[in-house]
Design an enzyme around this catalytic site. Structure first.
Site, PDB file in Angstrom:
ATOM      1  CB  ALA A 131     -11.723  17.716 -42.391  1.00  0.00           C
ATOM      2  N   GLY A 132     -10.479  17.167 -45.883  1.00  0.00           N
ATOM      3  CA  GLY A 132      -9.325  16.593 -46.593  1.00  0.00           C
ATOM      4  C   GLY A 132      -8.375  17.700 -46.994  1.00  0.00           C
ATOM      5  CB  SER A 133      -6.155  18.128 -49.965  1.00  0.00           C
ATOM      6  OG  SER A 133      -5.782  16.793 -49.956  1.00  0.00           O
ATOM      7  NE  ARG A 140     -11.585  10.250 -40.562  1.00  0.00           N
ATOM      8  CZ  ARG A 140     -10.245  10.330 -40.447  1.00  0.00           C
ATOM      9  NH1 ARG A 140      -9.567   9.473 -39.714  1.00  0.00           N
ATOM     10  NH2 ARG A 140      -9.572  11.287 -41.052  1.00  0.00           N
ATOM     11  CG  ASN A 163     -11.351  19.415 -60.568  1.00  0.00           C
ATOM     12  OD1 ASN A 163     -11.498  20.525 -61.058  1.00  0.00           O
ATOM     13  ND2 ASN A 163     -10.194  18.787 -60.555  1.00  0.00           N
ATOM     14  NE  ARG A 199      -6.729  13.516 -47.603  1.00  0.00           N
ATOM     15  CZ  ARG A 199      -7.655  12.596 -47.455  1.00  0.00           C
ATOM     16  NH1 ARG A 199      -8.002  12.198 -46.253  1.00  0.00           N
ATOM     17  NH2 ARG A 199      -8.248  12.060 -48.499  1.00  0.00           N
ATOM     18  CE  LYS A 219      -8.432  22.661 -62.873  1.00  0.00           C
ATOM     19  NZ  LYS A 219      -8.930  22.058 -61.664  1.00  0.00           N
TER      20      LYS A 219
END
Ligand code: NAD
Ligand code: KPL
Length: 321
Positions: free
Chosen positions: A26-28, A53, A121, A149, A200
Site C-alpha cells: 500500500a505505497g504510492s 501497520r 519496474n 507518498r 523501459k
C-alpha cells in the site's frame, strides 16, 4: 485543500459483478490503484505488512489520493498476510526487491485459478515471483503513471500515463480489464510485455544512474550527451543479443526525447538516493549486466556504470543490491 471522505460502497451485484482485488503493497502505486478501483465501486482489500501497520492504517481511517488540490480519503478494507480468505486476483505493488518475499508470505492463500498482476519496474523480480507461485497466472505490467507518498497512507497522483499489461506466455487478455476502464486506469493489453519491460529498463539504465552520479535533474544529462549515446549503443546491442530487437529500435532518440520532456524532473533513482532509500539497481543495471554476461557480450561502459553506481551507493551507506 478539500478532503472528501468516501466509505467504500458494497460490492457491485450486477451481472458484471467483479472479483475482489487484493493489493499487496500500500505505497504510492498501491494507493493509486486501490483508490481508483474503490471509488469505481469495486471491492478492494489491502494486505499490509504486520499488526503495527494495520493499526496505523486503521488510525488513519483509509487511504488518501491527492489529485491537484483535491484530496479524497477512501475507507478500504485492510488485512494481514496471514489472514485466511482465498486470493484470486492480486495486484503486487511492492518494490522489485520486496516482491518475491511479500508474495511468498501469501502464497498459501492463492486459489488454484489465481492471477497476479506484477507492477514492478525493471526485470528479474517478475520471474522470481512467477517461479515462487508456478500454479498462478502472472501478468506483468509496465506503467508510465507517476505517484509519490506525501504522508503515511497518502499518495499524490503526480503524472498521468498509461499501463501496459501482458502475459509472457501469450495467454488471452483477462476480462477484468473492463474494470480498469471503469476505474479510469488507462491501460493497454500488450502482446509483447517482456519487450516493453526491456525497453523501459534500457531507458532507465541510460538515464537514472547518470542522474545520480552527476547529481542532476534529467535535463542535466544534455551536458553529458556523449556518455548517454555510448550507453544507448551498448544497451541496444544488449537488447538485440537478448532477443529483443524491437526494443532496440531508435533507443537513443527516445532517450533524448525523454531527457528533454522530463528535463526539470529528478529521476526516480535520484529521488531514492537523495532521500536515503534503497534503489532498484539490481533489477535495472544489475539485471542488464547479468544478461550481458549470459550472452557473452562485452559492454564495458554499462559494466563500468554499474560499478560506479555500486561504489556511490556504498559510500552513502545505501544497499547496492
Ligand atoms: P512504495 O515504496 O511507495 O510502495 C511499496 C509498498 O510495499 C510500501 O508501502 C511497503 O511497505 C510495501 N511492502 C513491502 N513489502 C511488503 C510486504 N511484505 N507486505 C506488505 N506490504 C509490503 O513503491 P512504489 O513507488 O509504489 O513502487 C512500486 C513499484 O512500482 C516499483 O517497482 C516502482 O519502480 C514501480 N513504479 C513506481 C512508479 C511511481 O511513480 N511510484 C511508477 C512506475 C512504476
Ligand atoms: O522512468 C523514469 C524514472 O525516473 O524512473 C524516467 C523519467 C523515464 C527516467 O528514466
Amino acid at each position: 485543500m478539500p478532503n472528501a471522505f468516501i466509505p467504500q460502497t458494497a460490492a457491485d451485484s450486477s451481472p458484471r459483478a467483479s472479483g475482489l482485488w487484493h493489493i499487496l503493497g500500500a505505497g504510492s502505486m498501491g494507493t493509486l490503484w486501490a483508490t481508483r478501483l474503490a471509488r469505481a465501486g469495486l471491492p478492494v482489500r489491502l494486505i499490509v505488512r504486520n499488526p503495527a501497520r494495520l493499526k496505523a492504517y486503521q488510525a488513519a481511517q483509509g487511504l488518501t489520493l491527492v489529485e491537484g488540490d483535491h484530496a479524497q480519503r477512501l475507507l478500504i478494507d485492510a488485512q494481514l498476510p496471514e489472514d485466511d480468505d482465498p486470493i484470486r486476483r492480486l495486484l503486487v505493488t511492492c518494490k522489485a526487491y520486496d516482491a518475491e518475499r511479500a508474495v511468498a508470505q501469501i502464497a498459501a492463500r492463492l486459489s488454484p485459478d489465481a492471477e497476479l498482476i506484477l507492477l514492478q519496474n525493471g526485470l528479474g523480480s517478475q520471474q522470481a515471483v512467477a517461479e515462487r507461485v508456478p500454479h498462478a497466472r502472472c501478468i506483468f505490467a509496465s506503467s508510465t503513471e507517476g505517484a509519490f507518498r506525501d504522508g503515511d497512507w497518502r499518495a499524490v497522483f503526480a503524472g498521468h500515463g498509461n499501463t501496459w499489461l501482458g502475459d509472457a506466455h501469450q495467454g488471452p487478455a483477462p476480462l477484468w480489464l473492463e474494470e480498469l476502464q471503469r476505474s479510469g486506469i488507462r491501460h493497454e493489453w500488450s502482446t509483447n510485455i517482456v519487450g516493453r519491460l526491456w525497453r523501459k529498463l534500457a531507458l532507465n539504465c541510460a538515464i537514472n544512474p547518470l542522474t545520480v552520479l552527476h547529481d542532476c535533474q534529467n535535463g542535466g544529462l544534455k551536458a553529458h550527451h556523449t556518455e548517454v549515446e555510448v550507453l544507448c549503443a551498448e544497451l541496444a546491442t544488449l537488447l538485440e543479443g537478448c532477443g529483443q530487437p524491437e526494443a532496440a529500435i531508435d533507443l537513443s532518440d527516445e532517450v533524448s526525447r525523454v531527457i528533454a520532456a522530463t528535463a526539470n524532473n529528478y529521476s526516480s533513482m535520484h529521488q531514492d538516493v537523495a532521500q536515503g532509500r534503497r534503489t532498484e539497481i539490481s533489477y535495472l543495471l544489475g539485471y542488464a549486466c547479468e544478461a550481458a554476461h549470459r550472452q557473452q557480450l562485452t559492454l564495458p561502459h554499462l559494466e563500468q556504470l554499474y560499478q560506479r553506481l555500486t561504489v556511490h551507493l556504498q559510500r552513502r551507506g545505501l544497499p547496492s543490491n
